[in-house]
Each structure stands twice: as C-alpha cells, then as structure tokens.
Design an enzyme around this catalytic site. Structure first.
Site, PDB file in Angstrom:
ATOM      1  N   ARG A   1     -42.657 -27.000  25.370  1.00  0.00           N
ATOM      2  CA  ARG A   1     -42.359 -28.258  26.090  1.00  0.00           C
ATOM      3  C   ARG A   1     -41.980 -29.417  25.164  1.00  0.00           C
ATOM      4  O   ARG A   1     -42.180 -30.581  25.488  1.00  0.00           O
ATOM      5  CB  ARG A   1     -43.529 -28.680  26.978  1.00  0.00           C
ATOM      6  CG  ARG A   1     -43.838 -27.660  28.047  1.00  0.00           C
ATOM      7  CD  ARG A   1     -44.530 -28.276  29.229  1.00  0.00           C
ATOM      8  NE  ARG A   1     -44.690 -27.280  30.261  1.00  0.00           N
ATOM      9  CZ  ARG A   1     -45.726 -26.472  30.375  1.00  0.00           C
ATOM     10  NH1 ARG A   1     -46.717 -26.550  29.503  1.00  0.00           N
ATOM     11  NH2 ARG A   1     -45.792 -25.601  31.344  1.00  0.00           N
TER      12      ARG A   1
ATOM     13  N   LYS B   1     -28.412 -36.173  22.179  1.00  0.00           N
ATOM     14  CA  LYS B   1     -27.833 -35.233  23.147  1.00  0.00           C
ATOM     15  C   LYS B   1     -27.914 -33.837  22.542  1.00  0.00           C
ATOM     16  O   LYS B   1     -27.436 -33.614  21.433  1.00  0.00           O
ATOM     17  CB  LYS B   1     -26.373 -35.569  23.433  1.00  0.00           C
ATOM     18  CG  LYS B   1     -26.189 -36.644  24.467  1.00  0.00           C
ATOM     19  CD  LYS B   1     -24.730 -36.726  24.871  1.00  0.00           C
ATOM     20  CE  LYS B   1     -24.494 -37.860  25.834  1.00  0.00           C
ATOM     21  NZ  LYS B   1     -23.059 -38.039  26.131  1.00  0.00           N
TER      22      LYS B   1
ATOM     23  N   GLU C   1     -13.367 -38.206  15.406  1.00  0.00           N
ATOM     24  CA  GLU C   1     -14.534 -38.878  15.990  1.00  0.00           C
ATOM     25  C   GLU C   1     -14.803 -40.220  15.293  1.00  0.00           C
ATOM     26  O   GLU C   1     -15.331 -41.145  15.891  1.00  0.00           O
ATOM     27  CB  GLU C   1     -15.776 -37.985  15.931  1.00  0.00           C
ATOM     28  CG  GLU C   1     -15.680 -36.711  16.765  1.00  0.00           C
ATOM     29  CD  GLU C   1     -16.004 -36.913  18.253  1.00  0.00           C
ATOM     30  OE1 GLU C   1     -16.219 -38.047  18.706  1.00  0.00           O
ATOM     31  OE2 GLU C   1     -16.027 -35.887  18.965  1.00  0.00           O
TER      32      GLU C   1
ATOM     33  N   LYS D   1     -22.673 -46.099  16.965  1.00  0.00           N
ATOM     34  CA  LYS D   1     -23.322 -45.188  17.911  1.00  0.00           C
ATOM     35  C   LYS D   1     -24.756 -45.609  18.173  1.00  0.00           C
ATOM     36  O   LYS D   1     -25.229 -45.582  19.312  1.00  0.00           O
ATOM     37  CB  LYS D   1     -23.258 -43.744  17.392  1.00  0.00           C
ATOM     38  CG  LYS D   1     -23.902 -42.797  18.384  1.00  0.00           C
ATOM     39  CD  LYS D   1     -23.301 -41.438  18.438  1.00  0.00           C
ATOM     40  CE  LYS D   1     -23.904 -40.673  19.612  1.00  0.00           C
ATOM     41  NZ  LYS D   1     -23.497 -39.292  19.683  1.00  0.00           N
TER      42      LYS D   1
ATOM     43  N   GLU E   1     -27.071 -42.493  29.068  1.00  0.00           N
ATOM     44  CA  GLU E   1     -25.700 -42.592  29.565  1.00  0.00           C
ATOM     45  C   GLU E   1     -25.631 -42.958  31.051  1.00  0.00           C
ATOM     46  O   GLU E   1     -25.038 -42.251  31.861  1.00  0.00           O
ATOM     47  CB  GLU E   1     -24.936 -41.292  29.296  1.00  0.00           C
ATOM     48  CG  GLU E   1     -23.434 -41.502  29.354  1.00  0.00           C
ATOM     49  CD  GLU E   1     -22.626 -40.289  28.868  1.00  0.00           C
ATOM     50  OE1 GLU E   1     -22.856 -39.848  27.730  1.00  0.00           O
ATOM     51  OE2 GLU E   1     -21.782 -39.833  29.632  1.00  0.00           O
TER      52      GLU E   1
ATOM     53  N   ARG F   1     -22.840 -45.917  27.290  1.00  0.00           N
ATOM     54  CA  ARG F   1     -22.742 -44.767  26.383  1.00  0.00           C
ATOM     55  C   ARG F   1     -21.519 -43.895  26.694  1.00  0.00           C
ATOM     56  O   ARG F   1     -20.989 -43.228  25.808  1.00  0.00           O
ATOM     57  CB  ARG F   1     -24.028 -43.931  26.441  1.00  0.00           C
ATOM     58  CG  ARG F   1     -23.989 -42.765  25.470  1.00  0.00           C
ATOM     59  CD  ARG F   1     -25.336 -42.140  25.193  1.00  0.00           C
ATOM     60  NE  ARG F   1     -25.193 -41.051  24.257  1.00  0.00           N
ATOM     61  CZ  ARG F   1     -26.184 -40.441  23.649  1.00  0.00           C
ATOM     62  NH1 ARG F   1     -27.427 -40.825  23.882  1.00  0.00           N
ATOM     63  NH2 ARG F   1     -25.971 -39.449  22.814  1.00  0.00           N
TER      64      ARG F   1
ATOM     65  N   ASN G   1     -17.276 -41.188  25.034  1.00  0.00           N
ATOM     66  CA  ASN G   1     -16.481 -40.029  25.458  1.00  0.00           C
ATOM     67  C   ASN G   1     -14.984 -40.327  25.434  1.00  0.00           C
ATOM     68  O   ASN G   1     -14.210 -39.614  26.070  1.00  0.00           O
ATOM     69  CB  ASN G   1     -16.909 -39.593  26.866  1.00  0.00           C
ATOM     70  CG  ASN G   1     -18.355 -39.145  26.900  1.00  0.00           C
ATOM     71  OD1 ASN G   1     -18.843 -38.583  25.920  1.00  0.00           O
ATOM     72  ND2 ASN G   1     -19.043 -39.408  27.992  1.00  0.00           N
TER      73      ASN G   1
ATOM     74  N   HIS H   1     -12.396 -37.620  25.430  1.00  0.00           N
ATOM     75  CA  HIS H   1     -13.118 -36.383  25.691  1.00  0.00           C
ATOM     76  C   HIS H   1     -12.789 -35.755  27.045  1.00  0.00           C
ATOM     77  O   HIS H   1     -12.951 -34.553  27.208  1.00  0.00           O
ATOM     78  CB  HIS H   1     -14.635 -36.606  25.591  1.00  0.00           C
ATOM     79  CG  HIS H   1     -15.124 -36.728  24.164  1.00  0.00           C
ATOM     80  ND1 HIS H   1     -14.625 -37.660  23.279  1.00  0.00           N
ATOM     81  CD2 HIS H   1     -16.059 -36.029  23.467  1.00  0.00           C
ATOM     82  CE1 HIS H   1     -15.239 -37.527  22.117  1.00  0.00           C
ATOM     83  NE2 HIS H   1     -16.111 -36.541  22.200  1.00  0.00           N
TER      84      HIS H   1
ATOM     85  N   HIS I   1     -12.001 -32.118  26.405  1.00  0.00           N
ATOM     86  CA  HIS I   1     -12.827 -31.019  26.909  1.00  0.00           C
ATOM     87  C   HIS I   1     -12.012 -30.052  27.764  1.00  0.00           C
ATOM     88  O   HIS I   1     -12.264 -28.846  27.759  1.00  0.00           O
ATOM     89  CB  HIS I   1     -14.005 -31.569  27.729  1.00  0.00           C
ATOM     90  CG  HIS I   1     -15.140 -32.064  26.877  1.00  0.00           C
ATOM     91  ND1 HIS I   1     -16.244 -32.700  27.405  1.00  0.00           N
ATOM     92  CD2 HIS I   1     -15.354 -32.003  25.548  1.00  0.00           C
ATOM     93  CE1 HIS I   1     -17.073 -33.020  26.422  1.00  0.00           C
ATOM     94  NE2 HIS I   1     -16.556 -32.612  25.292  1.00  0.00           N
TER      95      HIS I   1
ATOM     96  N   HIS J   1     -13.465 -28.852  18.406  1.00  0.00           N
ATOM     97  CA  HIS J   1     -13.784 -29.992  19.270  1.00  0.00           C
ATOM     98  C   HIS J   1     -13.065 -31.267  18.806  1.00  0.00           C
ATOM     99  O   HIS J   1     -12.422 -31.956  19.597  1.00  0.00           O
ATOM    100  CB  HIS J   1     -15.300 -30.203  19.306  1.00  0.00           C
ATOM    101  CG  HIS J   1     -15.705 -31.431  20.049  1.00  0.00           C
ATOM    102  ND1 HIS J   1     -15.457 -31.602  21.388  1.00  0.00           N
ATOM    103  CD2 HIS J   1     -16.312 -32.575  19.635  1.00  0.00           C
ATOM    104  CE1 HIS J   1     -15.895 -32.784  21.780  1.00  0.00           C
ATOM    105  NE2 HIS J   1     -16.417 -33.395  20.730  1.00  0.00           N
TER     106      HIS J   1
HETATM  107  N1  GLY Z   1     -20.896 -37.730  21.849  1.00  0.00           N
HETATM  108  C1  GLY Z   1     -21.111 -38.666  22.871  1.00  0.00           C
HETATM  109  C2  GLY Z   1     -22.518 -39.128  22.974  1.00  0.00           C
HETATM  110  O1  GLY Z   1     -23.353 -38.763  22.156  1.00  0.00           O
HETATM  111  O2  GLY Z   1     -22.831 -39.825  23.892  1.00  0.00           O
END
Ligand code: GLY
Length: 380
Positions: free
Chosen positions: A130, A152, A194, A236, A246, A250, A254, A257, A261, A275
């Site tokens: 957990r 993330k 990025e 960031k 998010e 946040r 993206n 993206h 994606h 990516h």
């Molecule tokens: N890579 C996007 C984020 O971490 O929110």
C-alpha cells in the site's frame, strides 16, 4: 514558488507539497556520490535498485559503490529497456520480484533509468504494501526534465498511454548531467523536446535562451545542460506545487501531448517513435492549430520548426515512413486518450510562444486539417 539553491556545481530545486515536499538536485557527479544524498532517506541499511539493461552497464556499479561506501547494501532488478516495458505484465513481475526480495514498509526503492523505469518503479512503489518510499535517479534528459518530477507514475494499456497509474511523489530526485554522456543521441534529442515545452508554455525568455544555447545543451556542455534542467524542473515544480493532481494548470504540461500521444498509440508505443520525438511533432502541431484557428500570430510554428531544424530535432513524420498515418485514425486515438473532458478533447494551445492555455473548444475539422497538413508536409 519553488526555491532554488546553488552549492558549487550542484543546484537544488524544491518541490513544495507540504509533508510530501522533496528536493531535486541537478549537476555533475551525483551518481558517483549518490550515497551522500540518499543515506539520510533510508530507514534501514539496504535498498533495491530498479534499472534497465542499458543503464545498468554504465551507472549501476557507480551507484552501488557509492551506497556501499555508506554501508548500504543494494540489490538490483534489471528490466528490458523501451516503452513496451511499461505494461501490466512487467508491473506484476516487478512487484513480485520486490516482494521476493523481502521488501518491507521501511524499504526505499531507487528508480535508476529513464521515464519507463521511473514510471514503472514509481507505480510499483505506490501499490506495493500500500505504498513505500522511492527515489528517482533519472538518467535520460526526458526523465530529468519531466517524468521524474511531479509524482505521476503509471503504465500503458492497449487503450492508450499512462491510462493506469497513481500519483506517488518521490522522496528525492538526483539529476546527474554525467548520465547524459552515455545517453544515445537519439534519446538526448527526444528529451530536448520536453525542455522546449517549458519555453513554449510560459517562458518566452527561456525559449529565446534555447534558440541561442540549445546546440550547447545537445553537444554536452554541462553548464548549459544544468541550466536547462534547473529551469525546467523549476517550472515543473511550480506547477506541481500548485496543482499536484492535475485539476487545472498542470494540464499545461501536456503541451504537444494530445497530438503526440496519438502518434505514439498509432505505432503501438514501439521504438519507431520515442515519446519525446512524438512531443516535438505534437508541439509543432499545437502551434500550427493555434495559428489555424486564429488565436496565435502567424509564424510561430515556423519559428519552432526552424529551432528544431537547427538543433536536429525531427519535427515531422518523414523519418517514420512505413507507418500508414491517417488523420482519422489519429483522431480516434485522441478520443481514447485520457485528455477528454465531457466527451470533448482537451488541447493545450498557445496565444504565442510562452503563452499556452487549456481548452476543449477545438473542432474536429481543425484537428483533421492540422493533421492532414502535417502529413502532406511530411510527404505522407
Ligand atoms: N508530464 C506531465 C506531467 O507530469 O504533468
């Protein structure tokens, strides 16, 4: 706002999340001295390192030697490199291997590798017993400036990228610019997209700086690399400190993206398109659709194309001939992506370089026209 501390050639960015706050150290020599930084976070004199077979060759021994010098024993779990590793099967295997290694609630796991290793290890750490602590030692540019920061974690599913995962913040991040010396140039270039993203989202002066210094970053100039990584991590950290889960801002991260994606999904997350390569192409598309719908002055997508051309970053689909790209199929992939709200696609568009915003008011016809234009320009 994130704090920034400079100690010699190591700079530190702080992610402020109350009791889940942590430091990101950036600079040269961090893996060789990792034990100095990691020891205070361990509650027992052992750790488990998860890495991949590429990174293992260069960086596992230096990390283990440094830990050993602090009396910390470590065992390593070595995964296959590549995006395809980020799946349920490997997550299950990793969790079982960690359990077989007699992991306890006190054990801290270290992710030594790029985004795939960081995301997979972070997810295993989030669910095993957990939730246990983990430390990120990102070895790719992409993971140093993005995926290792912000908590993330996740895996890809047949339905799309990162569709199963958890928010689980690391306890510490060590971004060693030395690791970039052993990174294949293709990966370094992919990560560069990025970096550029942070300039495009909210920092026009950083984009200007990259236009002047991007080649130094890619040529391995450590001061330039450290500066670019610190700027990115700071940007960031500021966003994540404000919107960890998010629910709003946040999503700006993206940028590029939604398109990117879809391209990755179309090639099945294969090595055909990394990516960061998909994000580079997607970023040009994001500026180009912003121009198409009249919210961004003309010429911004061309400015980005010119920068990518100067720094040898692929920004169209030429290099991916053999893939039968079709705008409608890419739009279908977008609909499966998690960036959908009230059945509408969410896009990050730009009013200008350094002025991005989130919207779900984009027509399918503009998306298809942007994709078709990009496919035509690529000779597809
Ligand atoms: N890579 C996007 C984020 O971490 O929110």
């Amino acid at each position: 706002m994130s704090a920034q501390i400079k100690t010699g050639q190591i700079e530190t960015v702080q992610v402020n999340l109350a009791e889940r706050s942590y430091s990101i150290h950036v600079g040269s020599g961090l893996i060789n001295t990792a034990g100095d930084y990691i020891a205070p976070y361990l509650k027992e004199a052992r750790t488990i390192i998860v890495t991949d077979s590429n990174v293992e060759k260069h960086w596992l021994a230096p990390l283990q030697n440094s830990l050993n010098s602090h009396g910390i024993s470590s065992e390593a779990i070595v995964m296959e490199p590549g995006e395809k590793t980020k799946n349920f099967t490997n997550l299950e295997q990793l969790v079982c291997k960690l359990l077989n290694a007699q992991i306890e609630r006190n054990t801290v796991v270290i992710a030594l590798g790029g985004g795939v290793i960081g995301d997979l290890t972070g997810m295993a750490a989030a669910i095993i017993l957990r939730g246990i602590d983990f430390i990120q030692i990102p070895t790719s540019l992409l993971s140093q400036v993005d995926s290792s920061v912000g908590g993330k974690t996740g895996i890809n599913t047949p339905q799309g990228k990162n569709l199963a995962g958890a928010f689980h913040q690391p306890k510490l991040v060590l971004c060693d610019t030395d690791a970039l010396k052993t990174l294949p140039i293709r990966e370094l270039r992919a990560g560069y997209a990025e970096l550029v993203k942070y300039g495009l989202i909210a920092d026009a002066p950083f984009f200007d700086w990259l236009e002047k210094n991007g080649e130094r970053v890619l040529a391995g100039d450590q001061d330039a690399q450290r500066h670019a990584i610190v700027k990115s991590c700071q940007a960031k950290a500021d966003v994540v400190s404000e919107d960890e889960r998010e629910t709003g801002r946040r999503a700006l991260l993206n940028f590029g993206h939604t398109f990117g994606h879809a391209l990755e999904a179309e090639v099945g997350y294969s090595g055909t398109l990394l990516h960061g390569e998909a994000v580079a192409i997607g970023s040009v598309m994001a500026l180009s659709i912003s121009e198409r719908i009249g919210i961004c002055p003309a010429g911004r997508a061309d400015r980005l194309r010119a920068h990518f051309a100067k720094t040898n970053i692929g920004y169209n689909l030429h290099g991916n001939a053999g893939t039968d790209w079709a705008a409608e199929k890419l739009l279908d992939h977008m609909r499966l992506d998690k960036k959908v709200a009230d059945a509408k696609l969410v896009f990050i568009l730009a009013r200008d370089i350094g002025d991005a915003f989130i919207t779900n008011e984009v027509n399918d016809s503009d998306i298809l026209a942007t994709l078709n234009e990009a496919l035509e320009q690529s000779g597809n």
